[in-house]
Design a protein around this motif. Structure first.
Motif, PDB file in Angstrom:
ATOM      1  N   VAL A   1     -19.623  -4.607 -34.891  1.00 33.72           N
ATOM      2  CA  VAL A   1     -20.418  -5.543 -35.684  1.00 33.72           C
ATOM      3  C   VAL A   1     -20.922  -6.610 -34.721  1.00 33.72           C
ATOM      4  N   VAL A   2     -22.263  -6.798 -34.663  1.00 40.71           N
ATOM      5  CA  VAL A   2     -22.826  -7.740 -33.689  1.00 40.71           C
ATOM      6  C   VAL A   2     -23.531  -8.930 -34.327  1.00 40.71           C
ATOM      7  N   ALA A   3     -23.882  -8.845 -35.613  1.00 38.28           N
ATOM      8  CA  ALA A   3     -24.577  -9.956 -36.269  1.00 38.28           C
ATOM      9  C   ALA A   3     -24.606  -9.730 -37.768  1.00 38.28           C
ATOM     10  N   MET A   4     -24.797 -10.820 -38.504  1.00 37.80           N
ATOM     11  CA  MET A   4     -25.030 -10.711 -39.938  1.00 37.80           C
ATOM     12  C   MET A   4     -26.500 -10.356 -40.137  1.00 37.80           C
ATOM     13  N   LEU A   5     -26.828  -9.739 -41.242  1.00 33.41           N
ATOM     14  CA  LEU A   5     -28.167  -9.220 -41.482  1.00 33.41           C
ATOM     15  C   LEU A   5     -29.253 -10.279 -41.327  1.00 33.41           C
ATOM     16  N   GLY A   6     -29.094 -11.472 -41.870  1.00 36.53           N
ATOM     17  CA  GLY A   6     -30.124 -12.488 -41.807  1.00 36.53           C
ATOM     18  C   GLY A   6     -30.119 -13.308 -40.530  1.00 36.53           C
TER      19      GLY A   6
ATOM     20  N   ASP B   1     -22.636  -9.210 -26.208  1.00 32.92           N
ATOM     21  CA  ASP B   1     -21.861  -8.439 -25.236  1.00 32.92           C
ATOM     22  C   ASP B   1     -20.995  -7.457 -26.003  1.00 32.92           C
ATOM     23  N   VAL B   2     -21.121  -6.186 -25.659  1.00 33.74           N
ATOM     24  CA  VAL B   2     -20.334  -5.135 -26.300  1.00 33.74           C
ATOM     25  C   VAL B   2     -19.647  -4.337 -25.202  1.00 33.74           C
ATOM     26  N   GLU B   3     -18.329  -4.385 -25.186  1.00 32.05           N
ATOM     27  CA  GLU B   3     -17.523  -3.693 -24.186  1.00 32.05           C
ATOM     28  C   GLU B   3     -18.024  -3.988 -22.779  1.00 32.05           C
ATOM     29  N   GLY B   4     -18.339  -5.254 -22.500  1.00 32.54           N
ATOM     30  CA  GLY B   4     -18.780  -5.668 -21.180  1.00 32.54           C
ATOM     31  C   GLY B   4     -20.241  -5.404 -20.868  1.00 32.54           C
ATOM     32  N   ARG B   5     -20.997  -4.886 -21.829  1.00 34.01           N
ATOM     33  CA  ARG B   5     -22.411  -4.604 -21.614  1.00 34.01           C
ATOM     34  C   ARG B   5     -23.267  -5.654 -22.323  1.00 34.01           C
ATOM     35  N   PRO B   6     -24.257  -6.221 -21.627  1.00 31.72           N
ATOM     36  CA  PRO B   6     -25.194  -7.119 -22.316  1.00 31.72           C
ATOM     37  C   PRO B   6     -26.201  -6.277 -23.085  1.00 31.72           C
ATOM     38  N   ILE B   7     -26.294  -6.503 -24.377  1.00 33.79           N
ATOM     39  CA  ILE B   7     -27.196  -5.708 -25.225  1.00 33.79           C
ATOM     40  C   ILE B   7     -28.071  -6.658 -26.025  1.00 33.79           C
ATOM     41  N   GLY B   8     -29.359  -6.367 -26.063  1.00 34.51           N
ATOM     42  CA  GLY B   8     -30.311  -7.130 -26.860  1.00 34.51           C
ATOM     43  C   GLY B   8     -30.538  -6.431 -28.195  1.00 34.51           C
ATOM     44  N   ILE B   9     -30.369  -7.167 -29.277  1.00 29.01           N
ATOM     45  CA  ILE B   9     -30.628  -6.643 -30.621  1.00 29.01           C
ATOM     46  C   ILE B   9     -31.976  -7.207 -31.059  1.00 29.01           C
ATOM     47  N   TYR B  10     -32.909  -6.350 -31.430  1.00 30.76           N
ATOM     48  CA  TYR B  10     -34.276  -6.751 -31.784  1.00 30.76           C
ATOM     49  C   TYR B  10     -34.567  -6.404 -33.237  1.00 30.76           C
ATOM     50  N   ASN B  11     -35.216  -7.313 -33.937  1.00 33.95           N
ATOM     51  CA  ASN B  11     -35.671  -7.071 -35.303  1.00 33.95           C
ATOM     52  C   ASN B  11     -37.178  -6.867 -35.244  1.00 33.95           C
ATOM     53  N   VAL B  12     -37.626  -5.655 -35.548  1.00 33.21           N
ATOM     54  CA  VAL B  12     -39.044  -5.325 -35.588  1.00 33.21           C
ATOM     55  C   VAL B  12     -39.393  -5.032 -37.043  1.00 33.21           C
TER      56      VAL B  12
ATOM     57  N   ASP C   1     -36.613  -3.526 -39.063  1.00 34.27           N
ATOM     58  CA  ASP C   1     -35.902  -2.420 -38.419  1.00 34.27           C
ATOM     59  C   ASP C   1     -35.207  -2.981 -37.182  1.00 34.27           C
ATOM     60  N   TYR C   2     -33.991  -2.543 -36.922  1.00 31.18           N
ATOM     61  CA  TYR C   2     -33.208  -3.086 -35.821  1.00 31.18           C
ATOM     62  C   TYR C   2     -33.067  -2.058 -34.699  1.00 31.18           C
ATOM     63  N   PHE C   3     -33.213  -2.561 -33.462  1.00 32.47           N
ATOM     64  CA  PHE C   3     -33.113  -1.727 -32.277  1.00 32.47           C
ATOM     65  C   PHE C   3     -32.250  -2.447 -31.259  1.00 32.47           C
ATOM     66  N   ALA C   4     -31.566  -1.674 -30.421  1.00 27.85           N
ATOM     67  CA  ALA C   4     -30.683  -2.247 -29.412  1.00 27.85           C
ATOM     68  C   ALA C   4     -31.027  -1.656 -28.048  1.00 27.85           C
ATOM     69  N   LEU C   5     -31.219  -2.549 -27.067  1.00 24.45           N
ATOM     70  CA  LEU C   5     -31.508  -2.142 -25.691  1.00 24.45           C
ATOM     71  C   LEU C   5     -30.542  -2.837 -24.748  1.00 24.45           C
ATOM     72  N   LEU C   6     -30.213  -2.161 -23.661  1.00 26.34           N
ATOM     73  CA  LEU C   6     -29.459  -2.819 -22.606  1.00 26.34           C
ATOM     74  C   LEU C   6     -30.276  -4.023 -22.162  1.00 26.34           C
ATOM     75  N   ASP C   7     -29.659  -5.192 -22.130  1.00 26.14           N
ATOM     76  CA  ASP C   7     -30.393  -6.419 -21.816  1.00 26.14           C
ATOM     77  C   ASP C   7     -30.463  -6.637 -20.308  1.00 26.14           C
ATOM     78  N   ARG C   8     -30.984  -5.637 -19.617  1.00 28.52           N
ATOM     79  CA  ARG C   8     -31.094  -5.723 -18.165  1.00 28.52           C
ATOM     80  C   ARG C   8     -32.296  -4.891 -17.735  1.00 28.52           C
TER      81      ARG C   8
END
Length: 137
Positions: free
Chosen positions: A5-10, A21-32, A35-42
């Motif tokens: 779980v990385v964020a509340m819906l709103g 940060d998820v298991e030591g990885r920087p991840i960007g969560i994007y709302n388009v 619709d939600y998408f996740a990319l390595l933030d690097r």
């Protein structure tokens, strides 16, 4: 890698992103547009945080002086050197066969489904008698 779980819906409005940060990885969560998408933030070029980059659309041209702007907010531009990536897939617009950002599956799950499990909280009946709250133990 399990579900996290990385964020509340709103918490991430349309057109915005959040770095987690998820298991030591920087991840960007994007709302388009909801619709939600996740990319390595690097950025694969030199490691810049893509969440700090501009959200842009796709500019295409079929000839000199003719262009179209589509998919507004669906691309992210690296803040250091301007490399552009598709938020939906992680593909590089400049070199999609060789360069990409790792994409992760992102979804919306009802809180009720996430908390069900073998853990059961003990509960007690509660009633109101005139002006007093009463808990029966």
């Amino acid at each position: 890698m399990g579900r996290h779980v990385v964020a509340m819906l709103g918490e991430i409005p349309p057109g915005c992103s959040k770095r987690v940060d998820v298991e030591g990885r920087p991840i960007g969560i994007y709302n388009v547009d909801g619709d939600y998408f996740a990319l390595l933030d690097r950025c694969p070029h030199e490691g810049a945080s893509l969440c700090r980059g501009d959200r842009i659309g796709l500019v295409q041209s079929d000839g000199p002086g003719h262009y179209s702007y589509t998919r507004p907010g669906e691309m992210v531009r690296c803040p250091w050197h301007g490399w552009e990536f598709d938020i939906r897939t992680g593909e590089s617009w400049c070199d999609p066969k060789r360069t990409r950002v790792r994409a992760y599956a992102a979804s919306v799950a009802a809180g009720e489904k996430l908390i069900k499990g073998p853990y059961i909280a003990e509960s007690f009946p509660v009633s109101v008698d005139e002006d007093y709250i009463v808990v029966d133990v």
